[in-house]
Scaffold this active site. Structure first.
Site, PDB file in Angstrom:
ATOM      1  N   TYR A 106     -22.832 -33.380 -19.130  1.00 50.45           N
ATOM      2  CA  TYR A 106     -22.741 -34.338 -20.238  1.00 50.45           C
ATOM      3  C   TYR A 106     -24.096 -35.035 -20.412  1.00 50.45           C
ATOM      4  O   TYR A 106     -24.499 -35.864 -19.608  1.00 50.45           O
ATOM      5  CB  TYR A 106     -21.643 -35.379 -20.003  1.00 50.45           C
ATOM      6  CG  TYR A 106     -20.242 -34.811 -19.864  1.00 50.45           C
ATOM      7  CD1 TYR A 106     -19.917 -33.540 -20.317  1.00 50.45           C
ATOM      8  CD2 TYR A 106     -19.235 -35.572 -19.276  1.00 50.45           C
ATOM      9  CE1 TYR A 106     -18.635 -33.025 -20.178  1.00 50.45           C
ATOM     10  CE2 TYR A 106     -17.946 -35.071 -19.136  1.00 50.45           C
ATOM     11  CZ  TYR A 106     -17.659 -33.792 -19.589  1.00 50.45           C
ATOM     12  OH  TYR A 106     -16.383 -33.292 -19.445  1.00 50.45           O
ATOM     13  N   ARG A 258      -9.877 -34.899 -29.249  1.00 49.60           N
ATOM     14  CA  ARG A 258     -11.231 -35.289 -29.663  1.00 49.60           C
ATOM     15  C   ARG A 258     -11.212 -36.266 -30.837  1.00 49.60           C
ATOM     16  O   ARG A 258     -12.050 -36.199 -31.730  1.00 49.60           O
ATOM     17  CB  ARG A 258     -12.042 -34.037 -30.023  1.00 49.60           C
ATOM     18  CG  ARG A 258     -12.080 -33.015 -28.895  1.00 49.60           C
ATOM     19  CD  ARG A 258     -12.515 -31.639 -29.327  1.00 49.60           C
ATOM     20  NE  ARG A 258     -12.593 -30.750 -28.187  1.00 49.60           N
ATOM     21  CZ  ARG A 258     -11.562 -30.045 -27.704  1.00 49.60           C
ATOM     22  NH1 ARG A 258     -10.375 -30.133 -28.278  1.00 49.60           N
ATOM     23  NH2 ARG A 258     -11.723 -29.274 -26.653  1.00 49.60           N
ATOM     24  N   GLY A 259     -10.220 -37.123 -30.841  1.00 52.66           N
ATOM     25  CA  GLY A 259     -10.129 -38.143 -31.890  1.00 52.66           C
ATOM     26  C   GLY A 259      -9.184 -37.758 -33.013  1.00 52.66           C
ATOM     27  O   GLY A 259      -8.659 -38.623 -33.713  1.00 52.66           O
TER      28      GLY A 259
HETATM   29  N1  LIG Z   1     -13.160 -30.686 -18.166  1.00 51.10           N
HETATM   30  C1  LIG Z   1     -13.571 -30.383 -19.362  1.00 51.10           C
HETATM   31  O1  LIG Z   1     -13.916 -29.242 -19.655  1.00 51.10           O
HETATM   32  C2  LIG Z   1     -13.623 -31.455 -20.422  1.00 51.10           C
HETATM   33  C3  LIG Z   1     -13.865 -31.130 -21.760  1.00 51.10           C
HETATM   34  C4  LIG Z   1     -13.899 -32.161 -22.707  1.00 51.10           C
HETATM   35  C5  LIG Z   1     -13.697 -33.477 -22.325  1.00 51.10           C
HETATM   36  N2  LIG Z   1     -13.480 -33.761 -21.002  1.00 51.10           N
HETATM   37  C6  LIG Z   1     -13.249 -35.153 -20.556  1.00 51.10           C
HETATM   38  O2  LIG Z   1     -12.210 -35.718 -21.347  1.00 51.10           O
HETATM   39  C7  LIG Z   1     -12.652 -36.987 -21.868  1.00 51.10           C
HETATM   40  C8  LIG Z   1     -12.007 -37.256 -23.212  1.00 51.10           C
HETATM   41  O3  LIG Z   1     -12.196 -36.162 -24.056  1.00 51.10           O
HETATM   42  P1  LIG Z   1     -12.772 -36.224 -25.554  1.00 51.10           P
HETATM   43  O4  LIG Z   1     -13.746 -37.310 -25.729  1.00 51.10           O
HETATM   44  O5  LIG Z   1     -13.159 -34.820 -25.848  1.00 51.10           O
HETATM   45  O6  LIG Z   1     -11.458 -36.453 -26.425  1.00 51.10           O
HETATM   46  P2  LIG Z   1     -10.405 -37.618 -26.688  1.00 51.10           P
HETATM   47  O7  LIG Z   1     -10.370 -38.571 -25.575  1.00 51.10           O
HETATM   48  O8  LIG Z   1      -9.183 -36.890 -27.071  1.00 51.10           O
HETATM   49  O9  LIG Z   1     -10.979 -38.298 -27.995  1.00 51.10           O
HETATM   50  C9  LIG Z   1     -12.101 -39.104 -27.990  1.00 51.10           C
HETATM   51  C10 LIG Z   1     -12.377 -39.500 -29.425  1.00 51.10           C
HETATM   52  O10 LIG Z   1     -11.228 -40.185 -29.913  1.00 51.10           O
HETATM   53  C11 LIG Z   1     -11.583 -41.419 -30.496  1.00 51.10           C
HETATM   54  N3  LIG Z   1     -10.539 -42.383 -30.118  1.00 51.10           N
HETATM   55  C12 LIG Z   1     -10.278 -42.894 -28.899  1.00 51.10           C
HETATM   56  N4  LIG Z   1      -9.225 -43.734 -28.934  1.00 51.10           N
HETATM   57  C13 LIG Z   1      -8.820 -43.736 -30.219  1.00 51.10           C
HETATM   58  C14 LIG Z   1      -7.783 -44.400 -30.899  1.00 51.10           C
HETATM   59  N5  LIG Z   1      -6.961 -45.227 -30.260  1.00 51.10           N
HETATM   60  N6  LIG Z   1      -7.633 -44.184 -32.233  1.00 51.10           N
HETATM   61  C15 LIG Z   1      -8.456 -43.341 -32.899  1.00 51.10           C
HETATM   62  N7  LIG Z   1      -9.459 -42.671 -32.306  1.00 51.10           N
HETATM   63  C16 LIG Z   1      -9.642 -42.871 -30.976  1.00 51.10           C
HETATM   64  C17 LIG Z   1     -12.929 -41.765 -29.933  1.00 51.10           C
HETATM   65  O11 LIG Z   1     -13.698 -42.428 -30.902  1.00 51.10           O
HETATM   66  P3  LIG Z   1     -14.129 -43.973 -30.732  1.00 51.10           P
HETATM   67  O12 LIG Z   1     -15.309 -43.973 -29.850  1.00 51.10           O
HETATM   68  O13 LIG Z   1     -14.391 -44.363 -32.127  1.00 51.10           O
HETATM   69  O14 LIG Z   1     -12.938 -44.671 -30.133  1.00 51.10           O
HETATM   70  C18 LIG Z   1     -13.537 -40.410 -29.568  1.00 51.10           C
HETATM   71  O15 LIG Z   1     -14.359 -39.921 -30.583  1.00 51.10           O
HETATM   72  C19 LIG Z   1     -14.165 -36.842 -21.937  1.00 51.10           C
HETATM   73  O16 LIG Z   1     -14.812 -38.096 -21.931  1.00 51.10           O
HETATM   74  C20 LIG Z   1     -14.464 -36.037 -20.704  1.00 51.10           C
HETATM   75  O17 LIG Z   1     -14.572 -36.889 -19.595  1.00 51.10           O
HETATM   76  C21 LIG Z   1     -13.428 -32.766 -20.069  1.00 51.10           C
END
Ligand SMILES: NC(=O)c1ccc[n+]([C@@H]2O[C@H](COP(=O)([O-])OP(=O)(O)OC[C@H]3O[C@@H](n4cnc5c(N)ncnc54)[C@H](OP(=O)(O)O)[C@@H]3O)[C@@H](O)[C@H]2O)c1
Length: 380
Positions: A106, A258-259
């Site tokens: 990351y 992812r949001g």
């Molecule tokens: N192991 C793997 O291969 C892998 C792959 C991908 C991700 N990950 C991990 O999973 C974590 C989360 O994944 P992610 O960031 O891909 O997806 P997510 O948590 O599903 O979504 C994050 C997005 O959702 C928005 N969001 C958060 N809360 C919200 C709400 N209450 N209402 C509306 N929008 C909201 C955020 O924007 P705002 O900033 O505007 O809130 C952000 O852009 C990552 O940080 C990482 O640590 C792991």
């Protein structure tokens, strides 16, 4: 004297129409509180519920929801500056979050550096998980995998420095490396645990067979794979079954897709071409977004009689699946952090979740979750 209330015909018709509309609404859950948005709600939500990932020597207790740090530097378009991110991470700790997720890739590296600066002062009461596997040379990802034992050891030492820790509380293999037998990876971790460099370990996006082989060498604490209302493969590919059988925890990543499931994305949303992988994902083309918004409409309908936002439904649904599941939503906003934390209080009847699943099953999702090259790395 006529004691009929003095009510004009127009008012009467309007009132009658409103009453009919209310009668046509679906039955309202017994108690409905306005939970979100809650502009007058001065109470800071506390995440007091805990969950245990893994069992025996592999057991690790964490808050029921974790926090994905990735988007604070990587892959989620614009993000606030470092000072604001650190403030939000501290607020997450104050709100009771005890699991924070990052990875070497990351940034690369910038996310671990941020997590280290913000979270190392709390190292005695929280867990910061990080991940090795994607090759990083001179601060740049090469697109290759490297989980050779000597590389895992080097990545471990470097992560310890960036995270400002003496021991990595949780070290995941980020992707399976077809060049390195899984037993060698597990054996290396076993040695690192014996040496006190690592406390617990996990794997991401692997098959149930790989999980069995790895767990036999060194018990796994958690599997981290994509799992949410729009991607449910782990329910049918044996991964959740093997976790249940062996007592391994499960950490759904991208739990709000992812949001998308939060409802703030539409076909006009533009992703930063330099810092957002969503523009490469088939489900995030404008056409797919427009079509898939039917899913968000279902969540809005489902949530409006229950005082829940779409994100809370998405997270609450995951939390309800099993008490060894700990989603890790990411955010850059305090309002979303607080909204997401409140998902831990969602209590619905099994029949209500079934109704939601039935509604969603009628919608054909457009676009796969990953393009072919990224899909080729998972499920090994
Ligand atoms: N192991 C793997 O291969 C892998 C792959 C991908 C991700 N990950 C991990 O999973 C974590 C989360 O994944 P992610 O960031 O891909 O997806 P997510 O948590 O599903 O979504 C994050 C997005 O959702 C928005 N969001 C958060 N809360 C919200 C709400 N209450 N209402 C509306 N929008 C909201 C955020 O924007 P705002 O900033 O505007 O809130 C952000 O852009 C990552 O940080 C990482 O640590 C792991």
């Amino acid at each position: 004297m006529n004691d009929t209330p003095n009510i004009s015909r127009r008012v009467f018709l309007k009132t009658a129409a409103a009453a009919a509309a209310i009668a046509a609404l679906p039955p309202i859950a017994k108690k409905t509180y306005a939970r979100n948005p809650a502009p007058n709600d001065n109470v800071c939500p506390m995440l007091s519920q805990k969950r245990t990932l893994g069992k025996g020597t592999a057991a690790m207790e964490v808050s029921a929801l974790g926090f994905g740090v990735m988007g604070m530097t990587y892959n989620r378009s614009r993000h606030p500056d470092k000072k604001q991110c650190i403030r939000l991470l501290h607020q997450a700790v104050d709100h009771g979050v005890t699991l924070f997720d990052t990875a070497i890739i990351y940034g690369p590296l910038s996310n671990e550096l941020l997590a280290g600066e913000a979270l190392s002062p709390f190292k005695d009461k929280i867990i910061v998980s990080t991940k090795f596997g994607h090759e990083v040379i001179n601060g740049k990802g090469t697109g290759r995998q490297d989980s050779r034992p000597e590389t895992i050891r080097r990545y471990c030492e470097e992560s310890l420095k960036r995270l400002r820790l003496d021991t990595l509380p949780m070290f995941y293999q980020h992707r399976f490396d077809s060049q390195v037998p899984v037993e060698d990876v597990a054996g290396t971790i076993k040695d690192l645990i014996r040496e006190g460099k690592v406390l617990h370990w996990g794997m991401c996006e692997v098959s149930s067979e790989t999980i069995r082989k790895a767990h036999a060498v060194q018990p796994l604490t958690a599997i981290q794979s994509e799992y949410h209302l729009m991607h449910r493969d782990v329910e049918t590919n044996g991964v959740l079954d093997v976790c249940r059988e062996l007592g391994i925890g499960f950490v759904p990543y991208s739990p709000i897709n992812r949001g998308f499931l939060g409802g703030n994305i539409n076909e006009y949303t533009r992703f930063d071409p330099d810092n957002d992988n969503r523009q490469t994902l088939p489900r995030f083309t404008p056409e797919a977004i427009r079509r898939n918004l039917q899913i968000v409409e279902v969540l809005n309908r489902f949530g409006r009689t229950r005082g829940l936002t779409p994100a809370q439904i998405a997270l609450g649904w995951l939390l309800n699946k099993a008490d060894w599941i700990v989603p890790i939503p990411g955010t850059t906003k305090l309002a979303h952090l607080e909204e997401n934390i409140r998902a831990a209080d969602v209590r619905l009847q099994p029949q209500e979740w079934k109704t939601l699943e039935n509604e969603l099953s009628k919608i054909k999702i457009m676009g796969s979750r990953y393009p072919a090259d990224q899909q080729a790395l998972v499920g090994k």
